[in-house]
Design a protein around this motif. Structure first.
Motif, PDB file in Angstrom:
ATOM      1  N   ALA A 110     -31.582  25.045  -6.769  1.00 54.65           N
ATOM      2  CA  ALA A 110     -31.711  25.710  -7.968  1.00 54.65           C
ATOM      3  C   ALA A 110     -33.062  25.959  -8.527  1.00 54.65           C
ATOM      4  N   ASP A 111     -33.375  27.107  -9.099  1.00 54.80           N
ATOM      5  CA  ASP A 111     -34.623  27.394  -9.608  1.00 54.80           C
ATOM      6  C   ASP A 111     -34.414  27.547 -11.103  1.00 54.80           C
ATOM      7  N   GLU A 112     -35.315  26.408 -11.820  1.00 50.42           N
ATOM      8  CA  GLU A 112     -35.261  26.602 -13.243  1.00 50.42           C
ATOM      9  C   GLU A 112     -33.894  26.612 -13.814  1.00 50.42           C
ATOM     10  N   PRO A 113     -33.021  25.584 -13.229  1.00 50.71           N
ATOM     11  CA  PRO A 113     -31.478  25.765 -13.855  1.00 50.71           C
ATOM     12  C   PRO A 113     -31.647  25.162 -15.378  1.00 50.71           C
TER      13      PRO A 113
ATOM     14  N   LYS B  49     -43.245  27.436  -6.892  1.00 48.44           N
ATOM     15  CA  LYS B  49     -41.930  26.950  -6.659  1.00 48.44           C
ATOM     16  C   LYS B  49     -40.954  27.975  -6.359  1.00 48.44           C
ATOM     17  N   SER B  50     -40.760  29.081  -7.060  1.00 51.64           N
ATOM     18  CA  SER B  50     -39.790  30.045  -6.611  1.00 51.64           C
ATOM     19  C   SER B  50     -39.921  30.473  -5.150  1.00 51.64           C
ATOM     20  N   THR B  51     -41.133  30.922  -5.136  1.00 47.96           N
ATOM     21  CA  THR B  51     -41.330  31.267  -3.690  1.00 47.96           C
ATOM     22  C   THR B  51     -40.791  30.491  -2.537  1.00 47.96           C
TER      23      THR B  51
HETATM   24 MG   LIG Z   1     -40.327  30.491 -10.611  1.00 50.63          MG
END
Ligand SMILES: [Mg+2]
Ligand SMILES: Nc1ncnc2c1ncn2[C@@H]1O[C@H](COP(=O)(O)OP(=O)(O)OP(=O)(O)O)[C@@H](O)[C@H]1O
Lengths: 222, 302
Positions: free
Chosen positions: A161-164, A41-43
């Protein structure tokens, strides 16, 4: 518009974070990306912001091939994006207000207009009364909201937004997502990566599911 | 244009903020840079003063020709007559041994000494002023006259000035070497302080890159910081050199007066002070630039 075609990302060391991922996001869409830890996901979000570059395939943002951007062009791409990270990357040597003012250094607003925009952004996330505080004095949820205010102060057309909502209780998490939905209503494309499936389902919007770097398919939808 | 100015104003403000954030370290730095600058700058001030002194004295080079005391009284007169016809010589003054003794006798306190001498120990003397001031002519004349009949000694009076000039050339070379070494040191100090600044501001740099700051925007405050550091060093150096010259002048004024001279070590002209500021500011900027090019690229958002 964002479009991925056959995007793979292999990190040095042989780890495949993404494998042949293709999808497109229309302007003004609200999209969730879910998947287990390490699913990629982050990638995926980092490829959009040119923090990482794809090993193969292409990532287009508003018609620009982001993976092939010259180093000098990357700042201009990022000015059109609002980025919110799990570790909010706030600066603790200055006030809440000054943190929100940071991105306005690149816009040509006269000082009074810049100040007005910073206060408007803080107001939208409910932190206007805390503008003099240091970010360290804020709760986790408040810090997350501050990061959002900083991400939107320049009125980007895309918000990533990453894991907000990680480490937040259900109410605070709901509050954060409500803020994203509000931005989406005024035309901002919003991509949110999260573990929190229960929360995602409440919104009934489009969801990309990743597993082991592959796109499993899409769920949700109205 | 307005936005360009604004960017630079912001960068300068940021640099001043960074500078003030660690005032103690910045002051120590200014002191270190100031000492490093004060050495060549002070040396330069002293050499410039000596240069003025030696060129001023060399304007009127003179040659003293002392006759042997056992020479014929006519020998000096004949030589003087011959030299008056020499195109290289501007003026010839003959001081006979009687005149010299009379002058000595007239000097207060020496009358008794002269009386005690019995016979006159002083030679006839010719004082020659040479047209032009080329060293070659002077040396050649001195050599010729040294071999002339009846002459004991021909001495170039400006010799000390020439020795001073030669010494000064050596001094200048040493100073240039010192300045070069210290310039490298100054660049190294700026390089290192900016490196430390960059490392302690990793977070800020990373965030700046994430929100779309260009490399130019990020590096500008660091370059200004290098410049400010160089300039702060200049202030310290000017104060040190000023204090040093004042101290030396208290001694020199007395010494110079005993030679009938108003000589003193002058402080820098405003042009020289500005040149020093430009050089030191430039070197600080250069060190910062090297540091920034080396380290800023390494910090990328993850
Ligand atoms: Mg991540
Ligand atoms: N810089 C990197 N170098 C090497 N491997 C990496 C790097 N970044 C990520 N990875 C690997 O790529 C895979 C995908 O990572 P990513 O951070 O995208 O997962 P994620 O879905 O965001 O996980 P999480 O939910 O835990 O945040 C992981 O296996 C991770 O170990």
């Amino acid at each position: 518009m964002i479009s991925f075609s056959a995007v793979s990302k292999r990190f040095p060391g042989g780890k495949d974070a993404l494998r042949g991922v293709s999808f497109a996001v229309e302007d003004g869409e609200l999209l969730f990306i879910t998947g287990h830890s390490g699913a990629g996901k982050s990638t995926l979000l980092k490829l959009i912001a040119a923090i990482e570059r794809p090993s193969s395939g292409s990532v287009l943002v508003n018609g620009q091939n982001v993976g092939a951007l010259k180093r000098a062009a990357i700042p201009y791409l990022r000015r059109n994006l609002g980025l919110v990270f799990q570790d909010q990357k706030l600066l603790y040597d200055r006030s809440v207000y000054d943190n929100v003012m940071l991105p306005l250094a690149f816009s040509d607003h006269p000082p009074r207009e810049a100040a007005r925009r910073a206060r408007a952004a803080l107001d939208k996330v409910g932190l206007l009364e805390r503008e003099r505080a240091n970010p360290i004095q804020l709760s986790g949820g408040e810090q997350q909201r501050l990061a959002i205010a900083r991400a939107v102060v320049n009125r980007p057309s895309i918000l990533l937004a990453d894991e907000p909502t990680a480490n937040l209780d259900v109410d605070s998490a709901g509050h954060i997502l409500d803020i994203f939905v509000a931005f989406n209503r005024v035309g901002v494309s919003v991509l949110v990566a999260t573990h929190d499936l229960a929360l995602v389902e409440r919104y009934g919007t489009r969801v990309l599911r990743l597993a082991e770097g592959r796109l499993l398919g899409e769920g949700g939808g109205g | 244009m307005r936005s360009w100015l604004r960017q630079h104003r912001l960068a300068l403000a940021a640099a001043i903020r960074k500078w003030r954030a660690q005032r103690a370290a910045a002051l120590l730095n200014a002191l270190a840079l100031g000492v490093a600058l004060a050495l060549p700058a002070g040396g330069y001030a002293v050499l410039e003063a000596l240069d003025r002194l030696s060129t001023r004295s060399a304007i009127d080079p003179q040659l003293s020709v002392f006759m042997r005391t056992d020479a014929e009284p006519e020998a000096a007169r004949q030589l003087a007559a011959r030299l008056r016809g020499d195109a290289r010589i501007h003026r010839v003054r003959l001081i006979t041994r009687e005149e010299a003794l009379a002058a000595l006798r007239g000097t207060s306190g020496l009358a008794d000494v002269v009386a005690a001498l019995g016979s006159n120990p002083l030679p006839d003397t010719l004082v020659l002023t040479v047209a032009g001031s080329s060293d070659g002519v002077l040396d050649q004349l001195a050599e010729e006259l040294g071999r002339a009949p009846g002459v004991a000694l021909a001495q170039v009076d400006a010799l000390w000035a020439r020795r001073l000039a030669a010494l000064e050339r050596v001094g200048r070379l040493a100073l240039a070497l010192l300045a070069a070494i210290l310039a490298v040191g100054l660049v190294a100090i700026a390089f290192n302080t900016i490196r430390l600044q960059i490392l302690t501001q990793r977070d800020e740099i990373e965030v700046s890159k994430l929100i779309g700051a260009t490399d130019g925007f990020i590096q500008r405050p660091f370059l200004y910081l290098g410049l400010l550091q160089g300039l702060s060093g200049v202030l310290v150096a000017l104060a040190l050199v000023g204090a040093g010259l004042t101290l030396m002048n208290t001694e020199i004024v007395g010494l110079a007066r005993s030679y009938g001279s108003e000589f003193r070590l002058p402080f820098f002209s405003s042009g020289e002070a500005v040149a020093l500021a430009l050089i030191a500011g430039g070197l600080g900027w250069l060190g910062a630039y090297m540091s920034v090019s080396r380290y800023l690229r390494e910090i990328e958002p993850k």
